[in-house]
Design a protein around this motif. Structure first.
Motif, PDB file in Angstrom:
ATOM      1  N   GLU A 367       7.198  34.311 -17.063  1.00 13.60           N
ATOM      2  CA  GLU A 367       5.886  33.770 -17.379  1.00 13.60           C
ATOM      3  C   GLU A 367       5.699  33.564 -18.883  1.00 13.60           C
ATOM      4  OE1 GLU A 367       1.354  35.280 -16.818  1.00 13.60           O
ATOM      5  OE2 GLU A 367       2.641  35.318 -15.033  1.00 13.60           O
ATOM      6  N   ARG A 368       5.313  32.355 -19.249  1.00 10.92           N
ATOM      7  CA  ARG A 368       4.952  31.993 -20.625  1.00 10.92           C
ATOM      8  C   ARG A 368       6.015  32.330 -21.670  1.00 10.92           C
ATOM      9  NH1 ARG A 368      -1.450  33.908 -20.636  1.00 10.92           N
ATOM     10  NH2 ARG A 368      -2.050  32.690 -18.801  1.00 10.92           N
ATOM     11  N   SER A 370       8.972  31.480 -24.515  1.00 14.22           N
ATOM     12  CA  SER A 370       9.295  30.381 -25.429  1.00 14.22           C
ATOM     13  C   SER A 370      10.573  29.711 -24.953  1.00 14.22           C
ATOM     14  CB  SER A 370       9.495  30.920 -26.848  1.00 14.22           C
ATOM     15  OG  SER A 370      10.645  31.748 -26.897  1.00 14.22           O
ATOM     16  N   ALA A 395      11.120  29.002 -16.590  1.00 15.06           N
ATOM     17  CA  ALA A 395       9.721  29.294 -16.887  1.00 15.06           C
ATOM     18  C   ALA A 395       8.908  29.142 -15.612  1.00 15.06           C
ATOM     19  CB  ALA A 395       9.207  28.346 -17.960  1.00 15.06           C
ATOM     20  N   SER A 398       4.527  34.602 -12.281  1.00 14.92           N
ATOM     21  CA  SER A 398       5.099  35.907 -11.957  1.00 14.92           C
ATOM     22  C   SER A 398       4.532  36.414 -10.635  1.00 14.92           C
ATOM     23  CB  SER A 398       4.837  36.896 -13.089  1.00 14.92           C
ATOM     24  OG  SER A 398       3.441  36.991 -13.373  1.00 14.92           O
ATOM     25  N   ARG A 406      -0.959  41.306 -18.051  1.00 19.42           N
ATOM     26  CA  ARG A 406      -0.989  40.263 -19.066  1.00 19.42           C
ATOM     27  C   ARG A 406      -2.213  40.453 -19.957  1.00 19.42           C
ATOM     28  NH1 ARG A 406      -2.575  36.379 -16.062  1.00 19.42           N
ATOM     29  NH2 ARG A 406      -0.565  36.121 -15.032  1.00 19.42           N
ATOM     30  N   THR A 413       6.863  41.516 -20.446  1.00 20.68           N
ATOM     31  CA  THR A 413       7.315  40.234 -19.924  1.00 20.68           C
ATOM     32  C   THR A 413       7.120  40.245 -18.411  1.00 20.68           C
ATOM     33  OG1 THR A 413       8.967  39.948 -21.671  1.00 20.68           O
ATOM     34  CG2 THR A 413       9.280  38.675 -19.663  1.00 20.68           C
TER      35      THR A 413
END
Length: 464
Positions: A367-368, A370, A395, A398, A406, A413
Protein backbone atom coordinates in the motif's frame (compact mmCIF):
# COMPACT_ATOMS: atom_id res chain seq x y z
CA UNK A 1 9.04 -33.02 -12.90
CA UNK A 2 10.51 -35.57 -10.49
CA UNK A 3 11.83 -34.52 -7.10
CA UNK A 4 15.57 -34.97 -7.77
CA UNK A 5 15.61 -32.85 -10.96
CA UNK A 6 13.57 -30.20 -9.11
CA UNK A 7 16.05 -30.03 -6.25
CA UNK A 8 18.95 -29.91 -8.72
CA UNK A 9 17.38 -27.02 -10.57
CA UNK A 10 16.85 -25.11 -7.33
CA UNK A 11 20.42 -25.71 -6.21
CA UNK A 12 21.79 -24.57 -9.56
CA UNK A 13 19.69 -21.44 -9.34
CA UNK A 14 20.81 -20.79 -5.78
CA UNK A 15 24.45 -21.08 -6.81
CA UNK A 16 24.13 -17.93 -8.92
CA UNK A 17 22.84 -15.93 -5.95
CA UNK A 18 24.78 -14.07 -3.27
CA UNK A 19 25.56 -15.91 -0.05
CA UNK A 20 22.69 -14.15 1.74
CA UNK A 21 20.27 -14.88 -1.09
CA UNK A 22 21.39 -18.51 -1.15
CA UNK A 23 20.53 -18.81 2.53
CA UNK A 24 17.15 -17.17 1.86
CA UNK A 25 16.48 -19.50 -1.05
CA UNK A 26 17.18 -22.60 1.04
CA UNK A 27 15.03 -21.35 3.92
CA UNK A 28 12.10 -20.53 1.65
CA UNK A 29 12.34 -24.01 0.16
CA UNK A 30 12.10 -25.42 3.71
CA UNK A 31 9.07 -23.23 4.41
CA UNK A 32 7.27 -24.61 1.37
CA UNK A 33 8.28 -28.17 2.22
CA UNK A 34 6.85 -27.82 5.70
CA UNK A 35 3.61 -26.26 4.43
CA UNK A 36 3.03 -28.73 1.62
CA UNK A 37 4.06 -31.91 3.43
CA UNK A 38 3.00 -31.20 7.02
CA UNK A 39 0.57 -28.31 6.64
CA UNK A 40 -2.29 -28.15 9.13
CA UNK A 41 -4.26 -25.13 7.87
CA UNK A 42 -6.67 -27.29 5.87
CA UNK A 43 -7.54 -29.57 8.79
CA UNK A 44 -7.91 -26.56 11.06
CA UNK A 45 -10.19 -24.90 8.54
CA UNK A 46 -12.31 -28.05 8.40
CA UNK A 47 -12.83 -27.85 12.16
CA UNK A 48 -13.67 -24.15 12.04
CA UNK A 49 -16.21 -24.62 9.25
CA UNK A 50 -17.79 -27.92 10.24
CA UNK A 51 -17.61 -27.88 14.03
CA UNK A 52 -18.32 -24.18 14.53
CA UNK A 53 -19.75 -22.86 11.27
CA UNK A 54 -20.97 -19.32 10.62
CA UNK A 55 -19.47 -16.75 12.97
CA UNK A 56 -21.30 -13.45 12.71
CA UNK A 57 -20.12 -10.90 15.28
CA UNK A 58 -21.99 -11.11 18.56
CA UNK A 59 -23.20 -14.65 17.93
CA UNK A 60 -22.63 -17.72 20.07
CA UNK A 61 -20.61 -19.25 17.25
CA UNK A 62 -18.31 -16.23 17.09
CA UNK A 63 -17.51 -16.74 20.78
CA UNK A 64 -16.91 -20.47 20.18
CA UNK A 65 -14.48 -19.54 17.41
CA UNK A 66 -12.62 -17.17 19.73
CA UNK A 67 -12.24 -19.84 22.39
CA UNK A 68 -11.17 -22.48 19.89
CA UNK A 69 -8.73 -20.15 18.11
CA UNK A 70 -7.03 -19.34 21.41
CA UNK A 71 -6.73 -23.02 22.35
CA UNK A 72 -5.38 -23.88 18.91
CA UNK A 73 -2.54 -21.37 19.14
CA UNK A 74 -1.78 -22.41 22.71
CA UNK A 75 -1.54 -26.02 21.54
CA UNK A 76 1.20 -24.99 19.10
CA UNK A 77 3.27 -23.54 21.93
CA UNK A 78 3.46 -19.96 20.66
CA UNK A 79 5.31 -17.67 23.05
CA UNK A 80 2.23 -15.57 23.80
CA UNK A 81 -1.46 -16.16 23.17
CA UNK A 82 -4.03 -13.69 24.41
CA UNK A 83 -7.33 -11.93 23.73
CA UNK A 84 -8.10 -8.29 22.99
CA UNK A 85 -11.60 -7.40 24.13
CA UNK A 86 -13.74 -5.36 21.75
CA UNK A 87 -17.43 -4.44 21.66
CA UNK A 88 -19.05 -5.47 18.38
CA UNK A 89 -22.39 -4.98 16.61
CA UNK A 90 -24.93 -7.75 17.08
CA UNK A 91 -27.22 -8.04 14.06
CA UNK A 92 -29.41 -11.07 13.52
CA UNK A 93 -31.14 -12.12 10.30
CA UNK A 94 -34.15 -13.80 11.87
CA UNK A 95 -36.62 -15.91 9.91
CA UNK A 96 -35.76 -16.53 6.26
CA UNK A 97 -36.56 -13.69 3.89
CA UNK A 98 -39.30 -13.83 1.26
CA UNK A 99 -39.46 -12.12 -2.12
CA UNK A 100 -41.89 -12.28 -5.04
CA UNK A 101 -42.11 -10.59 -8.42
CA UNK A 102 -45.75 -9.61 -8.92
CA UNK A 103 -46.72 -9.23 -12.57
CA UNK A 104 -50.45 -8.92 -12.77
CA UNK A 105 -51.83 -12.06 -11.12
CA UNK A 106 -48.50 -13.90 -11.39
CA UNK A 107 -46.34 -14.17 -8.26
CA UNK A 108 -42.84 -15.51 -8.94
CA UNK A 109 -40.69 -16.36 -5.89
CA UNK A 110 -37.05 -15.30 -6.11
CA UNK A 111 -33.85 -15.99 -4.16
CA UNK A 112 -32.79 -13.07 -1.99
CA UNK A 113 -31.09 -12.26 1.31
CA UNK A 114 -31.28 -9.28 3.63
CA UNK A 115 -28.26 -7.01 3.53
CA UNK A 116 -26.24 -7.04 6.72
CA UNK A 117 -27.27 -4.34 9.22
CA UNK A 118 -30.51 -3.76 7.31
CA UNK A 119 -33.72 -2.97 9.14
CA UNK A 120 -36.70 -5.30 8.87
CA UNK A 121 -39.84 -4.81 6.86
CA UNK A 122 -43.17 -4.55 8.67
CA UNK A 123 -44.38 -7.97 9.85
CA UNK A 124 -46.74 -8.25 6.89
CA UNK A 125 -43.95 -7.34 4.47
CA UNK A 126 -43.87 -4.61 1.82
CA UNK A 127 -45.63 -4.71 -1.53
CA UNK A 128 -44.88 -1.83 -3.88
CA UNK A 129 -44.15 -0.93 -7.48
CA UNK A 130 -40.51 -1.55 -8.35
CA UNK A 131 -38.36 0.86 -10.36
CA UNK A 132 -35.12 -0.32 -11.97
CA UNK A 133 -32.01 1.87 -11.76
CA UNK A 134 -28.37 1.22 -12.54
CA UNK A 135 -26.60 4.00 -10.67
CA UNK A 136 -27.14 5.95 -7.46
CA UNK A 137 -26.93 9.17 -9.49
CA UNK A 138 -30.21 8.24 -11.19
CA UNK A 139 -31.95 8.91 -7.88
CA UNK A 140 -31.07 12.58 -8.17
CA UNK A 141 -32.27 12.73 -11.76
CA UNK A 142 -35.66 11.16 -10.98
CA UNK A 143 -36.31 12.88 -7.66
CA UNK A 144 -38.92 12.14 -5.01
CA UNK A 145 -41.88 12.49 -7.37
CA UNK A 146 -40.95 9.27 -9.21
CA UNK A 147 -39.36 7.36 -6.32
CA UNK A 148 -41.57 7.97 -3.31
CA UNK A 149 -43.51 4.90 -2.22
CA UNK A 150 -41.61 2.55 -4.55
CA UNK A 151 -39.06 -0.20 -4.17
CA UNK A 152 -35.82 0.78 -5.90
CA UNK A 153 -34.04 -2.02 -7.76
CA UNK A 154 -30.33 -1.28 -8.37
CA UNK A 155 -29.27 -3.60 -11.19
CA UNK A 156 -25.71 -2.63 -12.02
CA UNK A 157 -23.68 -5.73 -12.98
CA UNK A 158 -19.96 -6.28 -12.55
CA UNK A 159 -17.84 -4.60 -15.20
CA UNK A 160 -16.38 -7.66 -16.90
CA UNK A 161 -13.49 -5.71 -18.43
CA UNK A 162 -11.54 -5.75 -15.15
CA UNK A 163 -8.96 -8.52 -14.94
CA UNK A 164 -8.75 -8.18 -11.16
CA UNK A 165 -12.28 -8.96 -9.98
CA UNK A 166 -11.84 -6.92 -6.81
CA UNK A 167 -11.88 -3.82 -8.99
CA UNK A 168 -15.29 -4.83 -10.38
CA UNK A 169 -16.51 -5.41 -6.84
CA UNK A 170 -15.32 -1.96 -5.85
CA UNK A 171 -17.07 -0.15 -8.69
CA UNK A 172 -20.37 -2.01 -8.20
CA UNK A 173 -20.36 -1.99 -4.42
CA UNK A 174 -21.85 1.43 -3.70
CA UNK A 175 -25.35 0.17 -4.55
CA UNK A 176 -25.12 -2.27 -1.64
CA UNK A 177 -23.24 -0.09 0.81
CA UNK A 178 -25.22 3.10 0.23
CA UNK A 179 -28.27 2.18 -1.88
CA UNK A 180 -30.88 1.92 0.89
CA UNK A 181 -29.59 5.05 2.60
CA UNK A 182 -29.57 7.06 -0.63
CA UNK A 183 -33.00 5.89 -1.81
CA UNK A 184 -34.64 6.53 1.55
CA UNK A 185 -33.97 10.25 1.15
CA UNK A 186 -36.33 10.26 -1.84
CA UNK A 187 -39.11 8.35 -0.09
CA UNK A 188 -38.41 4.82 -1.36
CA UNK A 189 -39.90 2.12 0.87
CA UNK A 190 -37.18 -0.52 0.25
CA UNK A 191 -34.16 -1.30 -1.92
CA UNK A 192 -33.23 -4.52 -3.66
CA UNK A 193 -29.89 -4.89 -5.42
CA UNK A 194 -28.22 -7.23 -7.87
CA UNK A 195 -25.76 -9.46 -6.01
CA UNK A 196 -22.14 -8.38 -6.38
CA UNK A 197 -20.74 -11.12 -8.59
CA UNK A 198 -20.02 -12.07 -12.18
CA UNK A 199 -21.55 -15.50 -11.63
CA UNK A 200 -25.01 -16.24 -12.97
CA UNK A 201 -26.59 -18.41 -10.29
CA UNK A 202 -29.26 -18.48 -7.62
CA UNK A 203 -27.07 -17.63 -4.63
CA UNK A 204 -27.88 -14.19 -3.18
CA UNK A 205 -24.91 -12.28 -1.75
CA UNK A 206 -25.30 -10.50 1.55
CA UNK A 207 -22.89 -7.82 2.88
CA UNK A 208 -23.15 -4.67 4.92
CA UNK A 209 -25.29 -1.71 4.10
CA UNK A 210 -24.78 1.55 5.99
CA UNK A 211 -27.30 4.13 7.06
CA UNK A 212 -26.22 7.74 7.38
CA UNK A 213 -28.30 10.48 8.90
CA UNK A 214 -31.72 9.49 7.49
CA UNK A 215 -34.57 9.59 9.95
CA UNK A 216 -36.26 6.47 8.61
CA UNK A 217 -33.95 3.68 7.40
CA UNK A 218 -35.52 1.38 4.82
CA UNK A 219 -34.97 -2.35 4.27
CA UNK A 220 -32.30 -3.56 1.87
CA UNK A 221 -31.93 -6.99 0.28
CA UNK A 222 -29.85 -8.61 -2.46
CA UNK A 223 -31.30 -10.69 -5.28
CA UNK A 224 -29.40 -13.56 -6.83
CA UNK A 225 -28.18 -12.71 -10.33
CA UNK A 226 -30.74 -15.14 -11.80
CA UNK A 227 -33.50 -13.34 -9.87
CA UNK A 228 -32.16 -9.92 -10.87
CA UNK A 229 -32.24 -10.91 -14.54
CA UNK A 230 -35.78 -12.26 -14.14
CA UNK A 231 -36.99 -9.04 -12.52
CA UNK A 232 -35.30 -6.86 -15.13
CA UNK A 233 -36.81 -8.95 -17.93
CA UNK A 234 -40.27 -8.74 -16.34
CA UNK A 235 -40.05 -4.93 -16.11
CA UNK A 236 -38.89 -4.70 -19.73
CA UNK A 237 -41.67 -6.95 -20.98
CA UNK A 238 -44.29 -5.01 -19.03
CA UNK A 239 -43.68 -2.07 -21.42
CA UNK A 240 -44.39 0.64 -18.90
CA UNK A 241 -47.08 -1.13 -16.91
CA UNK A 242 -46.33 -1.31 -13.17
CA UNK A 243 -44.50 -4.38 -11.88
CA UNK A 244 -44.69 -4.89 -8.15
CA UNK A 245 -42.42 -6.67 -5.70
CA UNK A 246 -43.12 -8.22 -2.33
CA UNK A 247 -40.36 -8.21 0.30
CA UNK A 248 -40.46 -9.58 3.81
CA UNK A 249 -37.47 -9.80 6.15
CA UNK A 250 -37.18 -10.09 9.90
CA UNK A 251 -33.70 -8.85 10.83
CA UNK A 252 -32.90 -6.73 13.86
CA UNK A 253 -29.95 -5.04 15.51
CA UNK A 254 -29.45 -5.94 19.17
CA UNK A 255 -27.24 -4.06 21.66
CA UNK A 256 -23.49 -4.28 21.08
CA UNK A 257 -21.89 -7.43 22.47
CA UNK A 258 -18.45 -8.16 23.92
CA UNK A 259 -16.06 -10.15 21.75
CA UNK A 260 -12.33 -10.53 21.12
CA UNK A 261 -9.44 -10.46 18.71
CA UNK A 262 -7.27 -13.55 19.21
CA UNK A 263 -3.52 -12.93 19.11
CA UNK A 264 -0.66 -15.42 18.95
CA UNK A 265 2.99 -14.34 18.99
CA UNK A 266 6.51 -15.59 18.47
CA UNK A 267 8.66 -13.15 20.41
CA UNK A 268 11.63 -11.69 18.56
CA UNK A 269 15.12 -12.70 19.66
CA UNK A 270 16.75 -9.35 18.78
CA UNK A 271 13.94 -6.80 18.51
CA UNK A 272 11.04 -8.10 20.60
CA UNK A 273 9.28 -4.70 20.60
CA UNK A 274 9.18 -4.51 16.80
CA UNK A 275 6.30 -6.41 15.21
CA UNK A 276 5.34 -8.04 11.96
CA UNK A 277 1.62 -8.84 11.96
CA UNK A 278 -0.20 -11.34 9.77
CA UNK A 279 -3.94 -11.77 10.02
CA UNK A 280 -7.42 -12.34 8.71
CA UNK A 281 -10.91 -12.00 10.19
CA UNK A 282 -12.47 -14.68 12.36
CA UNK A 283 -16.05 -13.48 11.95
CA UNK A 284 -18.13 -14.42 8.92
CA UNK A 285 -21.55 -13.83 7.47
CA UNK A 286 -24.35 -16.06 8.65
CA UNK A 287 -25.40 -17.64 5.34
CA UNK A 288 -22.67 -20.29 5.29
CA UNK A 289 -19.43 -21.43 6.93
CA UNK A 290 -17.20 -18.48 6.05
CA UNK A 291 -14.64 -20.78 4.47
CA UNK A 292 -12.97 -18.42 1.98
CA UNK A 293 -14.22 -15.30 3.78
CA UNK A 294 -12.23 -15.49 5.88
CA UNK A 295 -11.58 -18.88 7.39
CA UNK A 296 -8.74 -19.39 4.93
CA UNK A 297 -7.09 -16.13 5.98
CA UNK A 298 -7.13 -16.83 9.71
CA UNK A 299 -5.94 -20.40 9.30
CA UNK A 300 -3.12 -19.30 6.98
CA UNK A 301 -2.07 -16.70 9.55
CA UNK A 302 -1.88 -19.28 12.34
CA UNK A 303 -0.06 -21.60 9.94
CA UNK A 304 2.68 -19.02 9.35
CA UNK A 305 3.66 -19.15 13.02
CA UNK A 306 3.25 -22.92 13.15
CA UNK A 307 5.61 -23.31 10.19
CA UNK A 308 8.27 -21.16 11.87
CA UNK A 309 7.87 -23.11 15.09
CA UNK A 310 8.10 -26.47 13.31
CA UNK A 311 11.24 -25.38 11.42
CA UNK A 312 12.89 -24.12 14.57
CA UNK A 313 13.08 -20.66 13.04
CA UNK A 314 13.39 -17.97 15.71
CA UNK A 315 12.47 -14.58 14.23
CA UNK A 316 14.54 -11.50 15.03
CA UNK A 317 11.36 -9.43 15.37
CA UNK A 318 8.15 -10.46 17.06
CA UNK A 319 5.71 -12.05 14.63
CA UNK A 320 2.01 -11.99 15.45
CA UNK A 321 -0.93 -13.88 14.02
CA UNK A 322 -4.13 -11.92 14.64
CA UNK A 323 -7.62 -13.33 14.23
CA UNK A 324 -9.57 -10.11 13.93
CA UNK A 325 -13.21 -9.90 15.00
CA UNK A 326 -15.97 -7.94 13.23
CA UNK A 327 -14.49 -7.14 9.84
CA UNK A 328 -17.77 -7.88 8.09
CA UNK A 329 -20.11 -5.42 9.73
CA UNK A 330 -18.12 -2.84 11.63
CA UNK A 331 -14.35 -3.28 11.55
CA UNK A 332 -14.17 -2.94 15.31
CA UNK A 333 -11.43 -5.57 15.75
CA UNK A 334 -9.01 -3.83 13.41
CA UNK A 335 -9.65 -0.51 15.09
CA UNK A 336 -9.07 -2.00 18.52
CA UNK A 337 -5.80 -3.62 17.43
CA UNK A 338 -4.49 -0.28 16.15
CA UNK A 339 -5.73 1.53 19.25
CA UNK A 340 -3.86 -0.87 21.52
CA UNK A 341 -0.74 -0.67 19.35
CA UNK A 342 -0.68 3.09 19.90
CA UNK A 343 -1.53 2.77 23.58
CA UNK A 344 1.29 0.26 24.12
CA UNK A 345 3.73 2.32 22.01
CA UNK A 346 4.45 -0.61 19.73
CA UNK A 347 6.64 -0.29 16.67
CA UNK A 348 5.21 -2.13 13.68
CA UNK A 349 7.41 -2.89 10.70
CA UNK A 350 4.76 -4.51 8.51
CA UNK A 351 1.25 -5.93 8.58
CA UNK A 352 -0.03 -8.48 6.07
CA UNK A 353 -3.70 -9.34 5.60
CA UNK A 354 -5.21 -12.38 3.91
CA UNK A 355 -8.86 -11.65 3.07
CA UNK A 356 -9.23 -12.43 -0.62
CA UNK A 357 -9.81 -16.16 -0.37
CA UNK A 358 -7.58 -19.19 -0.16
CA UNK A 359 -6.94 -19.52 -3.86
CA UNK A 360 -3.65 -19.99 -5.74
CA UNK A 361 -1.16 -17.35 -4.52
CA UNK A 362 0.03 -14.76 -7.02
CA UNK A 363 1.97 -12.36 -4.80
CA UNK A 364 1.48 -9.29 -2.65
CA UNK A 365 0.34 -5.70 -2.98
CA UNK A 366 2.09 -2.95 -1.03
CA UNK A 367 0.00 0.00 0.00
CA UNK A 368 1.19 3.47 -1.05
CA UNK A 369 4.82 2.58 -1.74
CA UNK A 370 7.17 4.76 -3.73
CA UNK A 371 8.29 3.62 -7.15
CA UNK A 372 11.80 3.17 -5.74
CA UNK A 373 10.48 1.00 -2.90
CA UNK A 374 8.71 -1.33 -5.33
CA UNK A 375 11.77 -1.41 -7.55
CA UNK A 376 13.95 -2.53 -4.67
CA UNK A 377 11.43 -5.08 -3.36
CA UNK A 378 11.31 -6.67 -6.79
CA UNK A 379 15.09 -6.47 -7.30
CA UNK A 380 15.76 -8.17 -3.95
CA UNK A 381 12.93 -10.68 -3.58
CA UNK A 382 11.18 -11.39 -6.87
CA UNK A 383 13.69 -14.05 -7.92
CA UNK A 384 13.32 -15.78 -4.55
CA UNK A 385 9.54 -16.01 -4.84
CA UNK A 386 9.41 -16.71 -8.57
CA UNK A 387 9.97 -20.50 -8.28
CA UNK A 388 6.75 -20.63 -6.26
CA UNK A 389 4.78 -18.34 -8.61
CA UNK A 390 4.13 -15.87 -5.79
CA UNK A 391 6.29 -13.08 -7.18
CA UNK A 392 3.71 -10.46 -8.22
CA UNK A 393 4.97 -7.60 -6.02
CA UNK A 394 2.91 -4.55 -6.90
CA UNK A 395 1.38 -1.36 -5.59
CA UNK A 396 -2.15 -1.80 -4.30
CA UNK A 397 -4.46 -2.13 -1.33
CA UNK A 398 -3.81 -4.09 1.83
CA UNK A 399 -6.87 -4.92 3.90
CA UNK A 400 -9.57 -3.38 6.05
CA UNK A 401 -8.46 -4.97 9.34
CA UNK A 402 -4.89 -3.68 9.15
CA UNK A 403 -6.02 -0.40 7.60
CA UNK A 404 -6.45 1.38 10.98
CA UNK A 405 -2.68 1.03 11.53
CA UNK A 406 -2.26 3.49 8.66
CA UNK A 407 -1.53 6.90 10.08
CA UNK A 408 -1.81 5.82 13.72
CA UNK A 409 1.35 3.66 13.78
CA UNK A 410 4.23 5.46 12.03
CA UNK A 411 6.48 3.52 9.72
CA UNK A 412 4.31 0.44 9.19
CA UNK A 413 4.11 -1.01 5.69
CA UNK A 414 0.67 -2.44 4.91
CA UNK A 415 0.59 -5.46 2.59
CA UNK A 416 -2.21 -7.49 1.04
CA UNK A 417 -1.85 -11.17 0.18
CA UNK A 418 -3.01 -11.54 -3.43
CA UNK A 419 -4.32 -14.93 -4.53
CA UNK A 420 -5.93 -15.54 -7.91
CA UNK A 421 -9.16 -13.53 -7.87
CA UNK A 422 -11.29 -15.15 -10.57
CA UNK A 423 -13.47 -17.40 -8.35
CA UNK A 424 -13.67 -15.36 -5.15
CA UNK A 425 -16.78 -13.32 -5.91
CA UNK A 426 -18.65 -16.41 -7.07
CA UNK A 427 -18.58 -17.46 -3.40
CA UNK A 428 -18.14 -14.25 -1.40
CA UNK A 429 -20.96 -13.55 1.11
CA UNK A 430 -23.10 -16.44 -0.19
CA UNK A 431 -24.56 -19.72 1.10
CA UNK A 432 -21.91 -21.37 -1.09
CA UNK A 433 -18.93 -20.24 1.00
CA UNK A 434 -18.30 -23.68 2.42
CA UNK A 435 -15.26 -25.82 3.19
CA UNK A 436 -15.81 -28.04 0.15
CA UNK A 437 -14.94 -25.08 -2.10
CA UNK A 438 -11.43 -24.73 -0.63
CA UNK A 439 -8.51 -26.55 -2.24
CA UNK A 440 -5.99 -27.95 0.25
CA UNK A 441 -2.92 -27.37 -1.88
CA UNK A 442 -3.87 -23.81 -2.80
CA UNK A 443 -4.52 -23.01 0.86
CA UNK A 444 -1.12 -24.33 1.98
CA UNK A 445 0.71 -22.62 -0.88
CA UNK A 446 -0.75 -19.33 0.33
CA UNK A 447 0.40 -19.92 3.89
CA UNK A 448 3.89 -20.71 2.61
CA UNK A 449 3.96 -17.57 0.48
CA UNK A 450 3.04 -15.40 3.46
CA UNK A 451 5.57 -17.14 5.69
CA UNK A 452 8.25 -16.60 3.05
CA UNK A 453 7.59 -12.87 2.77
CA UNK A 454 7.54 -12.51 6.55
CA UNK A 455 10.84 -14.38 6.76
CA UNK A 456 12.39 -11.95 4.23
CA UNK A 457 11.03 -8.92 6.09
CA UNK A 458 12.28 -10.31 9.38
CA UNK A 459 15.76 -10.92 7.98
CA UNK A 460 16.21 -7.78 5.88
CA UNK A 461 13.62 -5.22 6.92
CA UNK A 462 11.83 -2.85 4.55
CA UNK A 463 14.18 0.13 4.59
CA UNK A 464 14.98 0.20 0.89
Amino acid sequence: MKLKPLLSALLIGAASLSASAQTDSVTIRKIYDEALVNGQAYDNLHYLCKNIGQRLSGSTNAQKAVEWGKKLMESYGFDKVYLQEVMVPHWVRGEKEQGFIIDGKTRTPVALAALGMSVATPKEGITAEVIELHDLKELDALGADKIKGKIVFFNRPFDERFIETGAAYGTAGDQRRSGPDAASKYGAVAVIIRSLTSALDNYPHTGTTSYGTVNTPIPGAALSTVAANKLSETIKNAKGKPVKFFLKQNCQTLPDAPSFNVVGELTGTENPNQFVTVGGHLDSWDLAEGAHDDGTGVMQSVEVLRIFKAMGYKPKHSVRAVLFMNEENGGRGGKKYAELAVQNKEEHIAAIESDEGGFTPRGFSFERPSAEFLKQVNANWKSLLAPYEADMLVAGGSGSDIGPLRGSVPGVTLIGFRPDSQRYFDIHHTPNDVFENVNKRELHLGAAAMASLIYLIDQHGLKF
